[in-house]
Design an enzyme around this catalytic site. Sequence first.
Site, PDB file in Angstrom:
ATOM      1  N   ASN A  51       0.704  -1.018   0.028  1.00 12.57           N
ATOM      2  CA  ASN A  51       0.134   0.042  -0.076  1.00 12.57           C
ATOM      3  C   ASN A  51       0.772   1.257   0.036  1.00 12.57           C
ATOM      4  O   ASN A  51       0.494   2.462  -0.077  1.00 12.57           O
ATOM      5  CB  ASN A  51      -0.988   0.098   1.128  1.00 12.57           C
ATOM      6  N   CYS A  89     -16.583  -3.700  -5.262  1.00 17.82           N
ATOM      7  CA  CYS A  89     -15.809  -4.610  -4.987  1.00 17.82           C
ATOM      8  C   CYS A  89     -16.181  -5.513  -3.846  1.00 17.82           C
ATOM      9  O   CYS A  89     -17.116  -5.287  -3.061  1.00 17.82           O
ATOM     10  CB  CYS A  89     -14.199  -4.282  -4.739  1.00 17.82           C
ATOM     11  N   ASP A  98      -7.429  -3.740   7.609  1.00 21.93           N
ATOM     12  CA  ASP A  98      -6.711  -4.947   6.885  1.00 21.93           C
ATOM     13  C   ASP A  98      -5.984  -6.018   7.686  1.00 21.93           C
ATOM     14  O   ASP A  98      -5.541  -6.950   7.328  1.00 21.93           O
ATOM     15  CB  ASP A  98      -5.483  -4.314   6.100  1.00 21.93           C
ATOM     16  N   ARG A 148      -2.209 -10.985  -4.757  1.00 22.49           N
ATOM     17  CA  ARG A 148      -2.400  -9.591  -4.888  1.00 22.49           C
ATOM     18  C   ARG A 148      -1.625  -8.856  -3.810  1.00 22.49           C
ATOM     19  O   ARG A 148      -1.163  -7.836  -4.052  1.00 22.49           O
ATOM     20  CB  ARG A 148      -3.804  -9.276  -4.759  1.00 22.49           C
TER      21      ARG A 148
HETATM   22  C1  UD1 Z   1      -6.930   1.973   1.295  1.00 23.10           C
HETATM   23  C2  UD1 Z   1      -6.105   0.521   1.457  1.00 23.10           C
HETATM   24  C3  UD1 Z   1      -6.705  -0.667   2.087  1.00 23.10           C
HETATM   25  C4  UD1 Z   1      -7.249  -0.357   3.315  1.00 23.10           C
HETATM   26  C5  UD1 Z   1      -7.969   1.061   3.383  1.00 23.10           C
HETATM   27  C6  UD1 Z   1      -8.487   1.287   4.711  1.00 23.10           C
HETATM   28  C7  UD1 Z   1      -4.447   0.951  -0.373  1.00 23.10           C
HETATM   29  C8  UD1 Z   1      -3.738   0.593  -1.753  1.00 23.10           C
HETATM   30  N1  UD1 Z   1      -5.456   0.355   0.080  1.00 23.10           N
HETATM   31  O1  UD1 Z   1      -7.735   1.675   0.585  1.00 23.10           O
HETATM   32  O2  UD1 Z   1      -5.868  -1.821   2.034  1.00 23.10           O
HETATM   33  O3  UD1 Z   1      -8.146  -1.306   3.596  1.00 23.10           O
HETATM   34  O4  UD1 Z   1      -7.127   2.062   2.831  1.00 23.10           O
HETATM   35  O5  UD1 Z   1      -7.306   1.476   5.558  1.00 23.10           O
HETATM   36  O6  UD1 Z   1      -3.727   1.789   0.509  1.00 23.10           O
HETATM   37  N2  UD1 Z   1     -14.636   6.265   1.068  1.00 23.10           N
HETATM   38  C9  UD1 Z   1     -15.629   7.128   0.468  1.00 23.10           C
HETATM   39  N3  UD1 Z   1     -15.231   8.010  -0.482  1.00 23.10           N
HETATM   40  C10 UD1 Z   1     -14.049   7.966  -1.200  1.00 23.10           C
HETATM   41  C11 UD1 Z   1     -12.995   6.966  -0.591  1.00 23.10           C
HETATM   42  C12 UD1 Z   1     -13.330   6.237   0.337  1.00 23.10           C
HETATM   43  O7  UD1 Z   1     -16.719   7.065   1.043  1.00 23.10           O
HETATM   44  O8  UD1 Z   1     -13.970   8.891  -2.255  1.00 23.10           O
HETATM   45  C13 UD1 Z   1     -14.824   5.488   2.042  1.00 23.10           C
HETATM   46  C14 UD1 Z   1     -14.550   3.981   1.796  1.00 23.10           C
HETATM   47  O9  UD1 Z   1     -15.676   3.431   1.122  1.00 23.10           O
HETATM   48  C15 UD1 Z   1     -14.292   3.432   3.079  1.00 23.10           C
HETATM   49  C16 UD1 Z   1     -13.456   4.584   3.839  1.00 23.10           C
HETATM   50  O10 UD1 Z   1     -13.695   5.702   3.150  1.00 23.10           O
HETATM   51  O11 UD1 Z   1     -15.369   3.092   3.995  1.00 23.10           O
HETATM   52  C17 UD1 Z   1     -12.076   4.451   3.829  1.00 23.10           C
HETATM   53  O12 UD1 Z   1     -11.513   4.031   2.511  1.00 23.10           O
HETATM   54  P1  UD1 Z   1     -10.056   4.450   1.944  1.00 23.10           P
HETATM   55  O13 UD1 Z   1      -9.209   4.942   3.020  1.00 23.10           O
HETATM   56  O14 UD1 Z   1     -10.181   5.273   0.735  1.00 23.10           O
HETATM   57  O15 UD1 Z   1      -9.358   3.199   1.437  1.00 23.10           O
HETATM   58  P2  UD1 Z   1      -8.606   2.907  -0.048  1.00 23.10           P
HETATM   59  O16 UD1 Z   1      -7.681   4.008  -0.103  1.00 23.10           O
HETATM   60  O17 UD1 Z   1      -9.654   2.472  -1.092  1.00 23.10           O
END
Ligand code: UD1
Length: 427
Positions: free
Chosen positions: A23, A118, A308, A400
Amino acid sequence: MDKIRITGGKELNGDIEISGAKNASLPLMAAAILTDQPLMLSRVPDLKDVLSLNDVLEQLGIRAQYDGRSKKLALNGAKITNTEAPYDLVRKMRASILVLGPLVARMGEAKVSLPGGCAIGTRPVDLHIEGLKRLGAEIELHEGYILARAPKGLTGAPVHFTKVSVGATENIMMAASLAKGTTVLTNAAREPEIVDLGECLIKMGAEIEGLGTDKITIQGKQFLRGTEHSVIADRIEAGTFAVAGAMTGGTITLKNCDIKHLQYLVAPMHKAGVHMTGDKGDVIIHREDDRIHGFDIMTEPYPGFPTDLQAQMMSMLTICDGAGMITETIFENRFMHVPELVRMGANITVHGASALVRGVPKLKGAPVMATDLRASVSLILAGLVAEGVTTVSRIYHLDRGYEDLVGKLTGVGAQLERLKDQEEAAE
Ligand code: UD1
């Protein structure tokens, strides 16, 4: 499809080398878009997600050379020939959305497929889009694609995230590094992977303050230069092996990882009766008692307990002496490992976002199926302590995010093997 067959009951002892963080690697790779000079990354894990993002970058015209032996990845964005990340590539990995901010910042336009849902929930990208709009990008959604335009470049601005998001913080931080003026991100994510990305952007010439806090200030630059950067250790991989050590007994040393990034694990491990100590860049795991004791966890943004590691901790609780409660606050639908653990004899009841796990003295080996990356590893962990043989199918999820999982676990005494497609057929 390959499977992993595990014969449970072996105590694990010895050293496990921790890989570079997946990540952290992915956003660092996307940062190569920001410069026409080479970005040389080292300690990049040999993982399917890394290869998937390489494919996206190559599609944009970035030259990517990865050496799986030295773990060095050379990225060269001298010429970006295309600004589109197509659905076929993005659907393989959600983190491909990380190219959106850097592309629009450098090229003034980007067309990136919406990642779609997903397995662990709907996972929208609204925060990424809103953040880029604040920096002046015009954004439209059209036929499943995000079309972003900023022909005169982006301009720094205050950006407040209504929810803490790792990916959105990274995307906007990268875009802001090539924007005119100052961007202030509030309610930003504080994960070590964000600090790692920020430190690399600073080496590339951006001025960034407040990394590791929820307020990050970025002074954008007209150009960024190339640099060399070594990726931080994978704290989720390290945490996973810490759980393996705790569940199986014995003493495991996690080599080259930082206990500072694993603080959220120390307290529940202590409650469980497992010592976790830092020693000159290594972390030592040692269980004191015969059985693990119950503990409760709730997932939260960093520095809280990471989602995670939630599935792995649930695996650990299944064999505790007593009970424990796990509450998932980051993703909906992230308990898909529960029915599979129950197939192995676990006693788990889910109430909404919480799961009550009542410990059983022994799990029993069974054929089980992986549903997502961390869920699949929780089944491998369960298999390590189950009586008899456990076969985990759909392990492409593991590829992955875990580098040489089978090799690393057999190296400390576990009995497991990867069965190739053909061997499966013969089973
Ligand atoms: C990253 C990590 C993933 C981890 C997650 C939370 C990477 C590549 N992946 O995923 O392994 O599980 O952080 O620690 O670093 N959300 C919204 N709108 C957005 C973006 C996010 O509502 O535009 C929500 C998501 O649905 C979730 C929360 O915010 O409920 C946190 O997600 P986010 O921190 O963005 O996760 P990722 O960056 O996708």
